[in-house]
Motif scaffolding. Structure first.
Motif, short mmCIF file in Angstrom:
data_model
loop_
_atom_site.label_atom_id
_atom_site.label_comp_id
_atom_site.label_asym_id
_atom_site.label_seq_id
_atom_site.Cartn_x
_atom_site.Cartn_y
_atom_site.Cartn_z
N ARG A 57 30.17 39.67 36.68
CA ARG A 57 31.39 39.51 35.87
C ARG A 57 32.44 38.67 36.60
NH1 ARG A 57 31.58 43.25 31.57
NH2 ARG A 57 33.86 43.38 31.64
N ALA A 58 32.45 38.77 37.93
CA ALA A 58 33.39 37.94 38.69
C ALA A 58 33.04 36.47 38.53
CB ALA A 58 33.37 38.33 40.16
N GLU A 59 31.76 36.15 38.55
CA GLU A 59 31.36 34.74 38.46
C GLU A 59 31.56 34.16 37.08
OE1 GLU A 59 27.93 32.91 40.71
OE2 GLU A 59 27.04 32.98 38.70
N ASP A 82 37.24 43.73 50.91
CA ASP A 82 37.15 43.37 49.50
C ASP A 82 37.46 44.60 48.63
OD1 ASP A 82 35.89 41.21 47.52
OD2 ASP A 82 35.23 43.20 46.88
N VAL A 94 37.02 45.27 45.39
CA VAL A 94 36.00 45.68 44.43
C VAL A 94 34.88 46.43 45.15
CG1 VAL A 94 34.23 44.87 42.82
CG2 VAL A 94 36.52 43.87 42.76
N ALA A 142 30.28 38.24 44.72
CA ALA A 142 29.71 37.16 43.91
C ALA A 142 29.07 36.08 44.79
CB ALA A 142 30.79 36.54 43.02
N TRP A 164 29.57 44.02 39.04
CA TRP A 164 30.88 43.45 39.33
C TRP A 164 30.77 41.98 39.77
CZ3 TRP A 164 35.30 45.40 37.85
CH2 TRP A 164 35.40 46.78 37.61
N ALA A 165 29.72 41.66 40.52
CA ALA A 165 29.56 40.29 40.98
C ALA A 165 29.25 39.34 39.82
CB ALA A 165 28.44 40.22 42.02
N GLY A 167 35.38 39.51 34.81
CA GLY A 167 36.01 40.43 35.76
C GLY A 167 36.80 39.68 36.80
N GLY A 168 37.48 40.44 37.65
CA GLY A 168 38.28 39.82 38.70
C GLY A 168 37.42 39.33 39.85
N PRO A 169 38.02 38.62 40.77
CA PRO A 169 37.27 38.04 41.89
C PRO A 169 36.78 39.09 42.87
CG PRO A 169 39.62 37.67 42.17
CD PRO A 169 39.45 38.26 40.81
N THR A 170 35.65 38.84 43.49
CA THR A 170 35.13 39.69 44.56
C THR A 170 34.17 38.87 45.42
OG1 THR A 170 33.71 41.57 45.09
CG2 THR A 170 33.34 40.55 42.95
#
Length: 338
Positions: free
Chosen positions: A183-185, A239, A241, A195, A180-181, A189-192
């Motif tokens: 993809r966030a960067e 958070d 995510v 990252a 997830w981190a 993906g969405g922010p988390t």
């Protein structure tokens, strides 16, 4: 079967040789007929898939020799009436049979019993001398679950990772956090907050830098387990995510426990459900409290608790269960381990 006791100069000098062997370390204890601890030993991790069965049992032998020496036994002499070995990587019945034969061939005891190491957590968490009745879920590097009834029936899972439908433990949590981190960067993906928090743990500025460091070996893959507390800290800060990953882990623990309870006919019974392993023993409120909520909805009479006693205690108690140990032996053994 009667126990020999602690004075058998020409034969076994203990009732039980208890072995708890995980992927990272092996603990051994020689237990007298009265529940006293005669000697202990420790050696490295037990990894037959990586090094082969005989080399893995050699690791056990080093801890056994240390315990026997501490108990004053002759080198190479039989140690006990029964060898109670709870071993990592004894996941399938065929593996238990192979490991039983390999351990028995060392001649450490008159009889050898091999089980998966999750059974040690289950037995360590059950009080009294009565035969085991309950379910245990272990969430450490990986995840597993077993259940036992006094008549010997068990419920268990292959626990071989993704190929047997498993997810979670430190490995699964760290991998999900990385996924997830990353993809966030890069925008997929969405922010988390993961990252920023994951690379910062290693003194790095970005997920790209952490991915490169893991890929090229600047950060050893074995250090990924360090990301689990980071994940829980980010989740505790709100958070979404990270919180969803923790929620998934809670659901996996409860799914394992309720299926095991159902298989044993205990889903509506007053029965202990024990949590063990480093992830659950850390008692992260967001995880353990959620497990309690979900389990109460599925098994309302189940009694949830965390096991912190050393697993070698469970292996030793299982050994005492299988011999005619005198009254008070179980309590004396448990008191030794605090």
């Amino acid at each position: 079967m009667g126990v020999t006791g602690v004075n058998g100069a020409n034969g076994p000098s203990a009732a039980v040789l208890a072995i708890d062997a995980g992927n990272s370390k092996t603990d051994v204890a020689l237990i007298g007929a009265d529940g006293s601890v005669l000697g202990t030993g420790r050696s490295g991790g037990f990894q037959p898939p990586r090094v082969g069965v005989e080399a893995a049992v050699d690791v056990l032998a080093r801890a056994v020799a240390e315990a026997a020496g501490a108990a004053g036994l002759r080198p190479g002499a039989p140690c006990a009436d029964v060898v109670s070995a709870c071993l990592a990587n004894a996941d399938l019945p065929v593996e238990e049979r192979r490991l039983t034969a390999a351990v028995a061939a060392r001649g450490w005891g008159a009889r050898t019993e091999v089980r998966n190491d999750t059974f040690a957590i289950l037995r360590a968490g059950l009080s009294g001398a009565d035969l085991p009745r309950g379910v245990a879920v272990v969430c450490g590097a990986g995840i597993n679950c077993v259940g036992m009834l006094p008549d010997g029936r068990t419920a268990r899972f292959p626990a071989l990772g993704v190929i047997s439908g498993d997810w979670g433990g430190g490995g699964g949590l760290a991998e999900d956090a990385m996924w997830w981190a990353a993809r966030a960067e890069d925008g997929r993906g969405g922010p988390t907050g993961l990252a920023r928090a994951l690379p910062a743990h290693f003194g790095l500025a970005s997920m790209a830098a952490l991915i490169e460091a893991l890929h090229l070996g600047a950060v050893p893959r074995g250090r990924m387990h360090e990301l689990v507390p980071v994940l829980f800290a980010v989740a505790a800060a709100g958070d979404p995510v990270a919180s969803a990953i923790v929620e998934r882990q809670a659901g996996e623990v409860v799914a394992l426990a309720t299926v095991a309870l159902e298989r044993l006919g205990l889903l509506r019974e007053d029965v202990p459900v024990l949590l063990g392993g480093s992830v659950l023993a850390a008692r992260h409120p967001q995880l353990n409290d959620r497990i309690g909520e979900l389990l109460a909805a599925r098994a309302p009479l189940a009694r949830l608790s965390v096991v912190t006693a050393p697993p070698v205690l469970g292996a030793a108690l299982l050994g005492l269960d299988s011999v005619d140990a005198p009254h008070g032996a179980h309590a004396k053994l448990r008191a030794h381990f605090g």
